[in-house]
Design an enzyme around this catalytic site. Structure first.
Site, PDB file in Angstrom:
ATOM      1  N   THR A   1       0.702  -1.196  -0.039  1.00 62.18           N
ATOM      2  CA  THR A   1      -0.026  -0.114  -0.050  1.00 62.18           C
ATOM      3  C   THR A   1       0.973   1.335  -0.115  1.00 62.18           C
ATOM      4  OG1 THR A   1      -0.311  -0.092   2.340  1.00 62.18           O
ATOM      5  CG2 THR A   1      -2.034  -1.111   1.127  1.00 62.18           C
TER       6      THR A   1
ATOM      7  N   LYS B   1       3.737  -6.827   4.038  1.00 68.14           N
ATOM      8  CA  LYS B   1       3.645  -5.545   3.687  1.00 68.14           C
ATOM      9  C   LYS B   1       3.137  -4.435   4.962  1.00 68.14           C
ATOM     10  CE  LYS B   1       0.278  -3.559   3.121  1.00 68.14           C
ATOM     11  NZ  LYS B   1      -0.597  -2.630   3.628  1.00 68.14           N
TER      12      LYS B   1
ATOM     13  N   THR C   1      -2.563  -2.317   7.130  1.00 65.74           N
ATOM     14  CA  THR C   1      -2.368  -3.470   7.568  1.00 65.74           C
ATOM     15  C   THR C   1      -0.928  -4.432   7.638  1.00 65.74           C
ATOM     16  OG1 THR C   1      -4.750  -4.019   7.022  1.00 65.74           O
ATOM     17  CG2 THR C   1      -3.479  -5.984   7.834  1.00 65.74           C
TER      18      THR C   1
ATOM     19  N   GLU D   1       6.258   4.581   7.700  1.00 62.11           N
ATOM     20  CA  GLU D   1       5.522   5.896   7.170  1.00 62.11           C
ATOM     21  C   GLU D   1       6.301   7.099   7.856  1.00 62.11           C
ATOM     22  OE1 GLU D   1       1.616   6.017   7.149  1.00 62.11           O
ATOM     23  OE2 GLU D   1       1.347   5.459   5.063  1.00 62.11           O
TER      24      GLU D   1
ATOM     25  N   ASN E   1      -0.331  10.699   7.841  1.00 61.48           N
ATOM     26  CA  ASN E   1      -1.558  10.298   8.611  1.00 61.48           C
ATOM     27  C   ASN E   1      -2.751  11.324   8.513  1.00 61.48           C
ATOM     28  OD1 ASN E   1      -1.250   7.527   9.026  1.00 61.48           O
ATOM     29  ND2 ASN E   1       0.775   8.316  10.038  1.00 61.48           N
TER      30      ASN E   1
END
Lengths: 383, 383
Positions: free
Chosen positions: B146, B168, B179, B259, B378
């Protein structure tokens, strides 16, 4: 006025030079009685600062004649020498007002892991004692500020008595471990048991429910001093409401001035099986960085709310949860409800309601969003 | 190769159009046997996504013949219709490989609260089945990404058998509730009890100790599929080490690609009374936003570490704690130790050691710093 609005109190705020900024950094509040009843709640952090370790001893007597507060240094993780500094301050204040060290509560806030400058502290306390006055409340409230952009004060009028309060910092918000320090004064005539009950109930529903970043300070102190100077023994329920109201007012001022925050978020968890369940769910949401980032991004991301609720042990059926942002029920029964397009998060105040459909208890938690400014202030603070 | 490195597995990764970006979004992994033993661990979040609810039923049989994974939609908080979509996928895959729906694990990742596009999903699964090959591992690993910037894969060689893995997301790091999905394959011949024991022990010490932002996903799944195609029954201890090694490798790849992170932080809590104590202290530090902001600011702020430890129930004396940053003991006995000036936090890897001086247990937690980029990603993710 504020903390000196009730009869029997004098206060002052002076500059001792503990802060690099040269702003006021020592506050002194003296209770001239006739009563010296007091109650306090302290941080539940096990790594407590020296002033907290000392003040817990003072409060074992359930009385206090004065509190001396300094900004510009937390006196935390400073070992036996730091404790000695705290004790010397209490002793000095006691000498200046004709009391013992054991009558003097001490609070400190600012950077941790560094010793306070003792000569500056001593000179500052001397100065503060000389400036004590029944008009000194505002100056005291100024002197306890650290990263606060303005001082926090509140006063309420009871039946023949008053309750005043001052606060600093960002409380449970705990930026950089800066401390929530709160002093509440009253000229009501109350006994130690009443003072303790009233203060604990008031903080339980206000300061304890302010949860900006989930970080618990090492120095948090909320002190209630009761002079009895009004001669009025209040009805306990009415007195309790007044103290809670002052605490709520100060807590909302702290929330509104939290470091780096763009939004003040009220999280109301309703129809919980127990108040503890409602609280657990509310706190889990208030501590979700993902949820807090979403609010910063003006995104009514209810999935992050359900995911936080799912980490708790509260009684509820995941497939039955409802969630509203600013009155729009974006999630109904664990599925998309009203359109999220209807939600406008541009205002500073944000309301979140989570319906657990598991009983009739509820609880409210206040928090802030997670912003670039928060990261900036807390990554640059001590460098 | 990777997940298709062990014998008995075919895989594929295709583009179904579930992702707006047009990148691959469906992965299929088929176990051709002779054995179909499998084990899995799922998120402990109570608000579970539909694929998790379904896959828990599949794993009750302790076997699985295939797993189909999609990115581009988490199928979470989508109610009975979302569950039906998951079930239809399993049924379709079963039909295509000559098995039942109950033999097919389903994993989904992406945005929550939205239904998957069923026609696209169905066509994509058809396409994926047609592309299955023993060289399809890398394509499958690509299709489950993702916000990952690169795919995560690992292979280890045992005594006559292999263990492969793909992962992932950002795991417990849980950005935007994306996830952690992990599929591990082996051609070792193992029974269901062994597979389950080995997987649980491996995840306990690896993925479970990756704690980037304390947010728990609704879709996390780690699946181990055992084909037995090597004909080799491995020594359990050696097999366990190999699986743990693959999990550790994948976990470190997730950490390194979290991230918005600037630093990978290893928190080692030593000399704890129990492993649970060490873990509790480690997790409390990993979840302190103040600590994580400080690391982003290259500030070895040990006070924030002690304050986090102080919120736990672990056995230790606050005045005895030692803390090291990158080998420099900046805190000794709860007081300032070596000069913080000696600590250089410019490198991505940061080591923190906390010595509780309370026993001989220890635990390691991995986390990231809290950065502007984390807040940005986010807060902007779903808008």
């Amino acid at each position: 006025m504020t903390i000196t609005a009730p009869l029997g109190f004098r206060a002052s705020g002076v500059t001792a030079g503990l802060k690099a900024s040269g702003k006021p950094d020592i506050a002194l509040v003296v209770n001239d009685g006739p009563s010296d009843v007091a109650a306090a709640v302290f941080t539940t952090n096990r790594c407590k600062a020296n002033p907290v370790l000392w003040s817990e001893q003072v409060m074992a007597t359930r009385t206090a004649k004065a509190v001396v507060l300094n900004s510009g240094g937390a006196n935390c993780y400073t070992g036996p020498r730091g404790f000695q500094t705290t004790h010397a301050s209490a002793e000095q204040v006691g000498g200046l007002i004709g009391a013992g060290a054991i009558d003097v509560v001490v609070c400190s806030t600012g950077l941790i892991g560094e010793q306070l400058d003792e000569p500056k502290l001593t000179a500052g306390i001397e100065l503060a004692a000389g400036k004590l006055s029944a008009e000194g409340g505002a100056a005291a409230a100024e002197a306890i500020m650290t990263t606060d952009t303005h001082s926090k004060q509140a006063v309420r009028e009871g039946e023949g008595y008053r309750v005043g309060g001052m606060a600093k910092g960002a409380g449970m918000l705990a930026p950089a471990l800066a401390t929530m320090l709160v002093v509440i004064t009253t000229d009501a005539l109350v006994d130690a048991d009443t003072a303790d009950r009233v203060l604990r109930e008031a903080t339980r529903l206000t300061f304890d429910r302010l949860d900006s970043d989930g970080c618990m300070s090492t120095n948090d102190t909320v002190l209630l001093m009761c002079s009895g100077a009004s001669g009025v023994t209040p009805d306990e329920a009415a007195f309790g409401e007044l103290v809670a109201d002052v605490c709520h007012d100060l807590a909302q001022q702290l929330l509104g001035d939290a470091e780096g925050a763009d939004h003040d978020i009220t999280i109301e968890v309703v129809n919980a099986a127990t108040e503890a369940d409602a609280l657990e769910v509310g706190r889990s949401i208030a501590r979700s960085n993902l949820f807090k980032c979403a609010v910063f991004g003006k995104d009514p991301n209810w999935g992050r709310i359900l995911a936080s609720a799912g980490t708790t042990n509260a009684t509820f059926e995941p497939a039955e949860l409802d969630v509203a942002f600013n009155g729009v029920w974006v999630c109904r029964g664990g599925e998309p409800g009203e359109s999220r397009e209807k939600v406008d998060l541009t205002e500073r105040a944000v309301s979140v309601v989570v319906d657990l459909k598991a009983g009739d208890s509820s609880a409210t938690i206040w928090t802030n969003d997670l912003t670039h400014a928060y990261v900036h202030e807390n990554s640059a603070y001590s460098t």
